[in-house]
Design a protein around this motif. Sequence first.
Motif, PDB file in Angstrom:
ATOM      1  N   ASP A   1      31.751  -4.927 -51.123  1.00 35.11           N
ATOM      2  CA  ASP A   1      32.962  -5.363 -51.817  1.00 35.11           C
ATOM      3  C   ASP A   1      33.513  -6.670 -51.279  1.00 35.11           C
ATOM      4  OD1 ASP A   1      32.908  -3.094 -53.426  1.00 35.11           O
ATOM      5  OD2 ASP A   1      34.084  -1.930 -51.983  1.00 35.11           O
ATOM      6  N   LEU A   2      32.915  -7.213 -50.231  1.00 29.31           N
ATOM      7  CA  LEU A   2      33.397  -8.444 -49.625  1.00 29.31           C
ATOM      8  C   LEU A   2      32.854  -9.665 -50.364  1.00 29.31           C
ATOM      9  CD1 LEU A   2      32.840  -7.576 -45.859  1.00 29.31           C
ATOM     10  CD2 LEU A   2      34.974  -7.421 -47.151  1.00 29.31           C
ATOM     11  N   SER A   3      33.633 -10.734 -50.377  1.00 30.73           N
ATOM     12  CA  SER A   3      33.160 -11.995 -50.947  1.00 30.73           C
ATOM     13  C   SER A   3      32.154 -12.632 -49.990  1.00 30.73           C
ATOM     14  CB  SER A   3      34.340 -12.946 -51.169  1.00 30.73           C
ATOM     15  OG  SER A   3      34.818 -13.427 -49.916  1.00 30.73           O
TER      16      SER A   3
ATOM     17  N   ARG B   1      32.456 -15.019 -42.578  1.00 33.38           N
ATOM     18  CA  ARG B   1      33.403 -14.994 -41.454  1.00 33.38           C
ATOM     19  C   ARG B   1      33.147 -13.786 -40.559  1.00 33.38           C
ATOM     20  NH1 ARG B   1      36.658 -16.972 -45.569  1.00 33.38           N
ATOM     21  NH2 ARG B   1      37.534 -14.942 -46.029  1.00 33.38           N
ATOM     22  N   GLY B   2      32.837 -12.637 -41.170  1.00 39.10           N
ATOM     23  CA  GLY B   2      32.513 -11.447 -40.389  1.00 39.10           C
ATOM     24  C   GLY B   2      31.255 -11.630 -39.555  1.00 39.10           C
ATOM     25  N   ALA B   3      30.234 -12.227 -40.148  1.00 40.63           N
ATOM     26  CA  ALA B   3      28.989 -12.481 -39.425  1.00 40.63           C
ATOM     27  C   ALA B   3      29.220 -13.454 -38.277  1.00 40.63           C
ATOM     28  CB  ALA B   3      27.923 -13.020 -40.375  1.00 40.63           C
ATOM     29  N   THR B   4      30.078 -14.446 -38.495  1.00 37.22           N
ATOM     30  CA  THR B   4      30.395 -15.405 -37.438  1.00 37.22           C
ATOM     31  C   THR B   4      31.078 -14.698 -36.276  1.00 37.22           C
ATOM     32  OG1 THR B   4      30.593 -17.211 -39.032  1.00 37.22           O
ATOM     33  CG2 THR B   4      31.650 -17.529 -36.898  1.00 37.22           C
TER      34      THR B   4
ATOM     35  N   GLY C   1      28.816 -22.573 -45.202  1.00 39.05           N
ATOM     36  CA  GLY C   1      28.376 -22.739 -46.584  1.00 39.05           C
ATOM     37  C   GLY C   1      29.223 -22.045 -47.630  1.00 39.05           C
ATOM     38  N   ALA C   2      29.711 -20.846 -47.371  1.00 37.37           N
ATOM     39  CA  ALA C   2      30.480 -20.089 -48.362  1.00 37.37           C
ATOM     40  C   ALA C   2      31.980 -20.127 -48.073  1.00 37.37           C
ATOM     41  CB  ALA C   2      29.988 -18.638 -48.406  1.00 37.37           C
ATOM     42  N   LEU C   3      32.395 -21.039 -47.198  1.00 39.42           N
ATOM     43  CA  LEU C   3      33.798 -21.069 -46.773  1.00 39.42           C
ATOM     44  C   LEU C   3      34.560 -22.222 -47.410  1.00 39.42           C
ATOM     45  CD1 LEU C   3      33.290 -20.453 -42.941  1.00 39.42           C
ATOM     46  CD2 LEU C   3      33.670 -18.763 -44.756  1.00 39.42           C
TER      47      LEU C   3
END
Length: 110
Positions: free
Chosen positions: A4-6, A12-15, A33-35
């Motif tokens: 459900d996360l964008s 950001r979570g992976a970072t 890239g997706a930020l």
Amino acid sequence: CFHDLSGGQKQRGATCWALISDPEIIFADEPTGALNRTSSNEVMNELVKLNSEGTTIVMVTHDAKVAARCGRVLYIVDGNIKGEYNNLKNISDEKERERGLNNWLMDLGW
């Protein structure tokens, strides 16, 4: 749920997950890239800080603004290193860093 996360939330979570164990080296494939620009700046500020504290960062990016925050840039085409730019640590002005890197990249045919 993770699904459900964008893309930006996942990134950001992976970072955070990558940084939490205080690694000696970080391999980052398009870490911004997706930020959005604000989140991208926050991630890059943290990576620059970690690098200044001794953590090695190996990063792939297509974003010249992100690359301009790095101390050393390798330009790679089809798996071959076409050039190396490492004059960035001596330049404190962000716009000047970006301009110098962009000029170098243009000279290489980017």
